[in-house]
Design an enzyme around this catalytic site. Structure first.
Site, short mmCIF file in Angstrom:
data_model
loop_
_atom_site.label_atom_id
_atom_site.label_comp_id
_atom_site.label_asym_id
_atom_site.label_seq_id
_atom_site.Cartn_x
_atom_site.Cartn_y
_atom_site.Cartn_z
N GLU A 6 -3.53 7.42 -4.89
CA GLU A 6 -3.79 6.93 -6.24
C GLU A 6 -5.11 7.47 -6.78
O GLU A 6 -6.08 7.64 -6.03
CB GLU A 6 -3.84 5.40 -6.23
CG GLU A 6 -2.56 4.76 -5.82
CD GLU A 6 -2.67 3.25 -5.66
OE1 GLU A 6 -3.75 2.70 -5.94
OE2 GLU A 6 -1.70 2.63 -5.25
N HIS A 46 -0.63 0.29 -10.07
CA HIS A 46 -1.32 -0.62 -9.15
C HIS A 46 -1.92 -1.81 -9.91
O HIS A 46 -3.11 -2.08 -9.84
CB HIS A 46 -2.43 0.11 -8.37
CG HIS A 46 -2.82 -0.61 -7.11
ND1 HIS A 46 -3.36 0.03 -6.02
CD2 HIS A 46 -2.74 -1.92 -6.75
CE1 HIS A 46 -3.61 -0.84 -5.05
NE2 HIS A 46 -3.24 -2.03 -5.48
N ARG A 58 0.85 -1.18 0.00
CA ARG A 58 0.00 0.00 0.00
C ARG A 58 0.89 1.23 0.00
O ARG A 58 1.95 1.26 0.64
CB ARG A 58 -0.91 0.03 1.23
CG ARG A 58 -2.08 -0.94 1.17
CD ARG A 58 -3.12 -0.49 0.16
NE ARG A 58 -4.32 -1.31 0.17
CZ ARG A 58 -4.53 -2.35 -0.60
NH1 ARG A 58 -3.58 -2.74 -1.45
NH2 ARG A 58 -5.67 -3.02 -0.54
#
Length: 309
Positions: free
Chosen positions: A257, A275, A228
């Site tokens: 993000e 991601h 993360r």
């Protein structure tokens, strides 16, 4: 009549088709007036498919019994609030282990050998003017893994196949694992050539990789984050990448993000990824199948397949 469920965000087409075959699905993310939809359906909703569920939403659904999260990470769900309200929560572990381990090793190779930069070197005609610089290999190096869970163990196995030495840090030592355990993250970073982050997000791990840890990793150390974005003090990371405080970073996750610090775009010692750790057809379909399977099990009164609460 089929059970009615609430879907909180877009899911894969295959997963959505499976849900529609079994349930009456109300899509919160597509509702023009989300609060009006919740008020209308709240007396009939016993389950949610998806994440992004806070205590306020739980309180608006008095019959809610299950939140079937899409993803192994469930930090977008207030699990403390769920536990207090006796709401079960499931996630989708194991099915993404291989995909996550593959991209982790791929990012390491890409960073060590500057593969994205080498691609541009060829495309831009720079090879005609001279050779690409010599770089480094993974073999013989030490990789420190933050989070030796299911994914971390798969990364460790692949790192060993690359002839790397594996060490790890986590909340507890795992006595059945053959790797050296560090109870202090900065100490592990000091002794490692690579620091790989695969820990979950949340308050307990927020900015766990701070200036002290990055300083310990040092100017010859590399960071890889597939966990993360919140695990890292991002402004400090950018600063140390710019100054040479660490050798480089490969990042699949970011703090806010899809916003990525623009300062990273100009740096040659970073590899950036959107991601996409588990973003393969095989893995995402398996994740969707597990969401559906947990819902099926719940409404059939059977044990949940992957409960976290």
């Amino acid at each position: 009549m089929p059970e009615e469920i609430l879907q909180t965000h877009k899911l894969l087409d295959r997963c959505e088709r499976s849900l529609a075959e079994r349930f009456t699905v109300h899509k919160l993310h597509e509702a023009a007036d989300k609060q009006a939809l919740i008020r209308d359906i709240s007396p009939r909703i016993r389950a949610i498919a998806g994440g992004n569920v806070d205590a306020a939403l739980m309180d608006k659904l008095p019959r809610l019994e299950l939140i079937a999260n899409f993803g192994v990470g469930y930090d977008s769900i207030d699990t403390k609030a769920a536990r207090e309200r006796k709401i079960r929560v499931t996630n989708t572990p194991n099915v993404l282990n291989d995909a996550m381990a593959e991209i982790t090793i791929g990012l390491m190779v890409a960073l060590a050998r500057r593969i994205p930069q080498a691609d541009q070197f060829v495309r831009q005609g720079k090879w005609l003017k001279g050779s690409f610089p010599l770089l480094s290999e993974l073999n013989g190096k030490t990789v420190g893994i933050l989070g030796l869970g299911r994914i971390g163990k798969e990364v460790a196995a692949r790192a060993q196949a690359m002839k790397m030495r594996v060490v790890y840090h986590g909340r507890n030592r795992q006595p059945n694992e053959p790797f050296i355990y560090y109870d202090n993250l900065a100490d592990m970073a000091r002794d490692a050539d690579w620091l790989v982050l695969i820990a979950p997000g949340g308050k307990s791990t927020e900015k766990i990789v701070n200036r002290d840890v990055l300083t310990a990793l040092g100017p010859e150390g590399f960071l890889v984050n597939v966990g993360r974005g919140t695990l890292v003090d991002e402004p400090v990371l950018v600063e140390m990448l710019q100054s040479g405080g660490i050798a480089g970073a490969a990042l699949d996750v970011f703090e806010k993000e899809p916003t990525v610090p623009e300062a990273l775009f100009a740096l040659d010692n970073v590899v950036l990824s959107p991601h996409q750790g588990s973003a393969t057809h095989q893995t995402r379909n398996k994740m969707g199948d597990l969401v559906v399977a947990n819902l099926d099990a719940h409404f059939a009164g059977e044990p949940l397949l992957s409960a976290v609460v």
